[in-house]
Design a protein around this motif. Sequence first.
Motif, PDB file in Angstrom:
ATOM      1  N   PHE A  11       0.404  -8.208  -4.822  1.00  0.00           N
ATOM      2  CA  PHE A  11       1.657  -7.974  -4.110  1.00  0.00           C
ATOM      3  C   PHE A  11       1.481  -6.785  -3.177  1.00  0.00           C
ATOM      4  O   PHE A  11       0.772  -5.836  -3.502  1.00  0.00           O
ATOM      5  CB  PHE A  11       2.797  -7.689  -5.109  1.00  0.00           C
ATOM      6  CG  PHE A  11       4.118  -7.366  -4.460  1.00  0.00           C
ATOM      7  CD1 PHE A  11       4.874  -8.357  -3.860  1.00  0.00           C
ATOM      8  CD2 PHE A  11       4.603  -6.064  -4.452  1.00  0.00           C
ATOM      9  CE1 PHE A  11       6.095  -8.057  -3.265  1.00  0.00           C
ATOM     10  CE2 PHE A  11       5.816  -5.756  -3.862  1.00  0.00           C
ATOM     11  CZ  PHE A  11       6.566  -6.759  -3.270  1.00  0.00           C
ATOM     12  N   SER A  13       3.845  -4.561   0.130  1.00  0.00           N
ATOM     13  CA  SER A  13       5.111  -4.483   0.853  1.00  0.00           C
ATOM     14  C   SER A  13       5.086  -3.342   1.854  1.00  0.00           C
ATOM     15  O   SER A  13       4.578  -2.263   1.569  1.00  0.00           O
ATOM     16  CB  SER A  13       6.274  -4.284  -0.126  1.00  0.00           C
ATOM     17  OG  SER A  13       7.490  -4.105   0.574  1.00  0.00           O
ATOM     18  N   LEU A  16       9.826  -0.760   1.033  1.00  0.00           N
ATOM     19  CA  LEU A  16      10.025  -0.606  -0.400  1.00  0.00           C
ATOM     20  C   LEU A  16      11.493  -0.619  -0.793  1.00  0.00           C
ATOM     21  O   LEU A  16      12.361  -0.145  -0.071  1.00  0.00           O
ATOM     22  CB  LEU A  16       9.409   0.706  -0.885  1.00  0.00           C
ATOM     23  CG  LEU A  16       7.908   0.896  -0.673  1.00  0.00           C
ATOM     24  CD1 LEU A  16       7.429   2.092  -1.461  1.00  0.00           C
ATOM     25  CD2 LEU A  16       7.132  -0.336  -1.074  1.00  0.00           C
ATOM     26  N   GLU A  17      11.723  -1.152  -1.989  1.00  0.00           N
ATOM     27  CA  GLU A  17      13.005  -1.026  -2.666  1.00  0.00           C
ATOM     28  C   GLU A  17      12.717  -0.566  -4.085  1.00  0.00           C
ATOM     29  O   GLU A  17      11.645  -0.816  -4.633  1.00  0.00           O
ATOM     30  CB  GLU A  17      13.747  -2.371  -2.683  1.00  0.00           C
ATOM     31  CG  GLU A  17      14.126  -2.885  -1.295  1.00  0.00           C
ATOM     32  CD  GLU A  17      14.824  -4.231  -1.366  1.00  0.00           C
ATOM     33  OE1 GLU A  17      15.075  -4.689  -2.501  1.00  0.00           O
ATOM     34  OE2 GLU A  17      15.105  -4.798  -0.307  1.00  0.00           O
ATOM     35  N   SER A  22      13.610  -1.572  -6.933  1.00  0.00           N
ATOM     36  CA  SER A  22      13.300  -2.636  -7.889  1.00  0.00           C
ATOM     37  C   SER A  22      11.888  -3.174  -7.729  1.00  0.00           C
ATOM     38  O   SER A  22      11.354  -3.825  -8.628  1.00  0.00           O
ATOM     39  CB  SER A  22      14.315  -3.776  -7.746  1.00  0.00           C
ATOM     40  OG  SER A  22      14.293  -4.281  -6.426  1.00  0.00           O
ATOM     41  N   ASN A  23      11.271  -2.915  -6.580  1.00  0.00           N
ATOM     42  CA  ASN A  23       9.924  -3.429  -6.310  1.00  0.00           C
ATOM     43  C   ASN A  23       8.813  -2.576  -6.912  1.00  0.00           C
ATOM     44  O   ASN A  23       7.682  -3.033  -7.068  1.00  0.00           O
ATOM     45  CB  ASN A  23       9.677  -3.511  -4.801  1.00  0.00           C
ATOM     46  CG  ASN A  23      10.449  -4.645  -4.162  1.00  0.00           C
ATOM     47  OD1 ASN A  23      10.928  -5.537  -4.844  1.00  0.00           O
ATOM     48  ND2 ASN A  23      10.566  -4.601  -2.850  1.00  0.00           N
ATOM     49  N   GLU A  30       6.475  -0.414  -9.406  1.00  0.00           N
ATOM     50  CA  GLU A  30       6.021  -0.238 -10.786  1.00  0.00           C
ATOM     51  C   GLU A  30       5.118   0.986 -10.864  1.00  0.00           C
ATOM     52  O   GLU A  30       4.512   1.390  -9.870  1.00  0.00           O
ATOM     53  CB  GLU A  30       5.268  -1.484 -11.258  1.00  0.00           C
ATOM     54  CG  GLU A  30       6.128  -2.746 -11.261  1.00  0.00           C
ATOM     55  CD  GLU A  30       5.355  -3.971 -11.708  1.00  0.00           C
ATOM     56  OE1 GLU A  30       4.137  -3.850 -12.038  1.00  0.00           O
ATOM     57  OE2 GLU A  30       5.959  -5.067 -11.720  1.00  0.00           O
ATOM     58  N   ASP A  58       1.583   0.872  -9.420  1.00  0.00           N
ATOM     59  CA  ASP A  58       1.416   0.495  -8.010  1.00  0.00           C
ATOM     60  C   ASP A  58       0.782   1.636  -7.227  1.00  0.00           C
ATOM     61  O   ASP A  58       0.938   2.809  -7.572  1.00  0.00           O
ATOM     62  CB  ASP A  58       2.773   0.155  -7.382  1.00  0.00           C
ATOM     63  CG  ASP A  58       3.335  -1.165  -7.879  1.00  0.00           C
ATOM     64  OD1 ASP A  58       2.547  -1.979  -8.400  1.00  0.00           O
ATOM     65  OD2 ASP A  58       4.557  -1.364  -7.758  1.00  0.00           O
ATOM     66  N   ARG A 104      -0.057  -3.597  -4.932  1.00  0.00           N
ATOM     67  CA  ARG A 104      -0.188  -3.899  -6.359  1.00  0.00           C
ATOM     68  C   ARG A 104      -1.468  -4.699  -6.553  1.00  0.00           C
ATOM     69  O   ARG A 104      -1.669  -5.741  -5.924  1.00  0.00           O
ATOM     70  CB  ARG A 104       1.025  -4.683  -6.873  1.00  0.00           C
ATOM     71  CG  ARG A 104       1.035  -4.900  -8.383  1.00  0.00           C
ATOM     72  CD  ARG A 104       2.375  -5.459  -8.828  1.00  0.00           C
ATOM     73  NE  ARG A 104       3.443  -4.537  -8.468  1.00  0.00           N
ATOM     74  CZ  ARG A 104       4.698  -4.924  -8.222  1.00  0.00           C
ATOM     75  NH1 ARG A 104       5.024  -6.197  -8.271  1.00  0.00           N
ATOM     76  NH2 ARG A 104       5.618  -4.022  -7.910  1.00  0.00           N
TER      77      ARG A 104
END
Length: 302
Positions: A15, A17, A20-21, A23-24, A26, A29, A63
């Motif tokens: 993954f 991005s 970023l948000e 919820s995205n 971890e 990451d 990720r």
Amino acid sequence: MVQWKSLNFKDILVFYSENLEFSNVENEDILIKKCRGVKCSSTEVNLAKNVNLQNYDDYYLLRVDTKEINIDYLINYLIAKNPMDDFVESKGMLSKLNFLSFIDKTMIPLPNLEQQNRIVVTCQQITDKIRINHAINKTLQEMSQVLYSKLAGNRSQPFSRIATSSFSFAEVTPLTHKYIENILVAKDFSDDEYGEKLIYWGDISQADFLLQSECTFGRNDYTIIKAKSGISPLFVYCATKNILNEQHSNNISFDKLTIANFSHETMLLFHNTTNSWYHKIQNNYQENVMLDEYKQKFMRLL
């Protein structure tokens, strides 16, 4: 030289991005800062759990499939690789990383996990030593400031008696290690306009010894303070810190600044007491430069 297998960066990602948000994200990451910043030429790469995310717009997210990859190995490699060197989208002190080109074209050397783990241990040992040196320097600088405050007289004298100031980096070169003899003073930046307005014409807020990584970054947002002949740079450092604490102003002119008066005897006492501290600070800075260079060269050999 051992040849490891190499994989395209995109092939080891599960993954990624550009926007970023919360919820995205971890903990494991990888976050890469979009812009290089104002005081160094390196790309900021960190695990998400080590980053205080105040502004998600400042970072790209990666990720990785960790079945064959030690995440710390990958981070160390990316720091040494310095994506800003090859995949810069815009020039200048706030150069932006071309993220898609970076993940499309970057190849990652992959030794087996056991070898990756050994590499990570070596890098961590170097990092730990650098941190210890930084901690020692911070303690010695704080001790010097305490001594300066105790010896300072009530009367004032012009700051220009002990130091000169300049906006020019022309005489500061890593080859002569002059950065250890100079103090870098930076003006405040506006968090709201960071990345859009480079210089926020606000208060002078910080001062520290000029490091090698900062030598190429000098416009109107920095002032370099240099001790005059016969004056300890550590004394000038303490005087500068004292000025910033006591004479905080929106429009500081170094030509008009004053410092506490020191008699010849008290200045000599300061110099004699702190001389070994200053040399220790110098040696630690020099050692950290060499350790960091060794670490980067070590990772680039992979």
